[in-house]
Design an enzyme around this catalytic site. Structure first.
Site, mmCIF file in Angstrom:
data_model
loop_
_atom_site.group_PDB
_atom_site.id
_atom_site.type_symbol
_atom_site.label_atom_id
_atom_site.label_comp_id
_atom_site.label_asym_id
_atom_site.label_seq_id
_atom_site.Cartn_x
_atom_site.Cartn_y
_atom_site.Cartn_z
ATOM 1 N N HIS A 20 0.829 -1.205 0.000
ATOM 2 C CA HIS A 20 0.000 0.000 0.000
ATOM 3 C C HIS A 20 0.867 1.261 0.000
ATOM 4 C CE1 HIS A 20 1.135 0.642 4.209
ATOM 5 N NE2 HIS A 20 0.941 -0.661 4.369
ATOM 6 N N ARG A 71 -5.910 0.916 4.482
ATOM 7 C CA ARG A 71 -4.796 1.449 3.702
ATOM 8 C C ARG A 71 -4.561 0.655 2.422
ATOM 9 N NH1 ARG A 71 -2.873 -0.721 8.552
ATOM 10 N NH2 ARG A 71 -1.017 -2.068 8.523
ATOM 11 N N GLU A 98 -1.444 -7.164 7.307
ATOM 12 C CA GLU A 98 -0.084 -7.016 7.805
ATOM 13 C C GLU A 98 0.152 -7.937 8.995
ATOM 14 O OE1 GLU A 98 2.937 -6.780 7.672
ATOM 15 O OE2 GLU A 98 3.367 -4.653 7.394
ATOM 16 N N HIS A 193 0.812 -5.724 2.304
ATOM 17 C CA HIS A 193 1.629 -5.031 3.300
ATOM 18 C C HIS A 193 3.076 -5.509 3.231
ATOM 19 C CE1 HIS A 193 -2.073 -3.568 5.331
ATOM 20 N NE2 HIS A 193 -2.558 -4.709 4.870
#
Length: 243
Positions: A20, A71, A98, A193
């Site tokens: 991201h 995100r 993540e 991520h």
């Protein structure tokens, strides 16, 4: 995973992996993990720029995948806007989230170093199988309180993860969802991520754990692979290589 480096495969699909854009957590130097912070103004522009770059390179996708965190969702939407492919089927999975940083989530990294020491914090950050302290069950950072994870079995809800346990979480999504689609000739855009990128790149490139854990993953920069029908990969590289 088989991996090709030359003219040994005839690619049928493209896989684009991308971290991201810069998040508010990146900007504030926080351990972000599953903490659901949005993109920073810089991150919004990084995502748009990545979409424009992919459009300029003529990339066309059949489906898009991202994590459950805003995100990556907002990064994906910026990319699809710029690609003029907002109609693509879109899939969100907790397996692409993540790494969960446990009790460190939401803490400033420099403050954490002052509290625990640089060596210990570095081990938590980049040790392959070193897990940070568990998040407390009563903490707002425990995912069991979040309605988006309400259907997950308790055993699957992390309280803290290492790169090793993140890899174990991510690989079933690769094996059962992404790879079969690629082998059927579907080109995929996957927004995820940094730690998940380390896990996937380590697997796809056959890296040993020491090499995988030290990879630096730039934000908002598409990484392209070609894939054939038997799953042989060829890495084409970053579209806009980091300096």
């Amino acid at each position: 995973m088989l991996y090709g480096t030359g003219e040994d495969i005839m690619a049928q699909a493209k896989l684009v992996l991308m971290r991201h854009g810069q998040s508010l957590g990146n900007e504030a130097n926080l351990f972000t993990g599953w903490y659901d912070l949005d993109l920073s103004p810089t991150g919004h522009e990084e995502a748009r720029k990545a979409g424009r770059l992919m459009r300029e390179r003529g990339l066309q996708f059949d489906a898009a995948h991202c994590s459950m965190l805003q995100r990556t969702i907002h990064t994906l939407h910026h990319c699809l806007d710029e690609l003029d492919q907002v109609w693509l089927p879109e899939y969100h999975s907790w397996r692409l989230n993540e790494r969960h940083y446990g009790a460190l989530q939401g803490l400033n990294k420099e403050d954490t170093i002052a509290l625990y020491g640089r060596e210990q914090v570095q081990q938590w950050r980049r040790g392959f199988d070193v897990t940070p302290p568990d998040v407390a069950l009563g903490s707002p950072h425990y995912p069991g309180h979040d309605p988006r994870y309400a259907t997950l079995p308790k055993a699957d809800i992390p309280r803290g993860e290492s790169l090793a346990t993140t890899t174990k979480r991510v690989l079933p999504y690769w094996q059962n969802t992404l790879l079969p689609s690629l082998q059927q000739g579907q080109s995929l855009l996957v927004i995820t991520h940094g730690t998940v990128m380390r896990a996937l790149i380590g697997h796809l490139n056959g890296l040993d754990p020491d090499d995988a854990r030290t990879l630096e993953i730039p934000t908002g920069t598409p990484l392209v692979y070609e894939v054939n029908s038997v799953g042989i990969m060829r890495r084409l590289g970053y579209l806009n290589p980091p300096s």
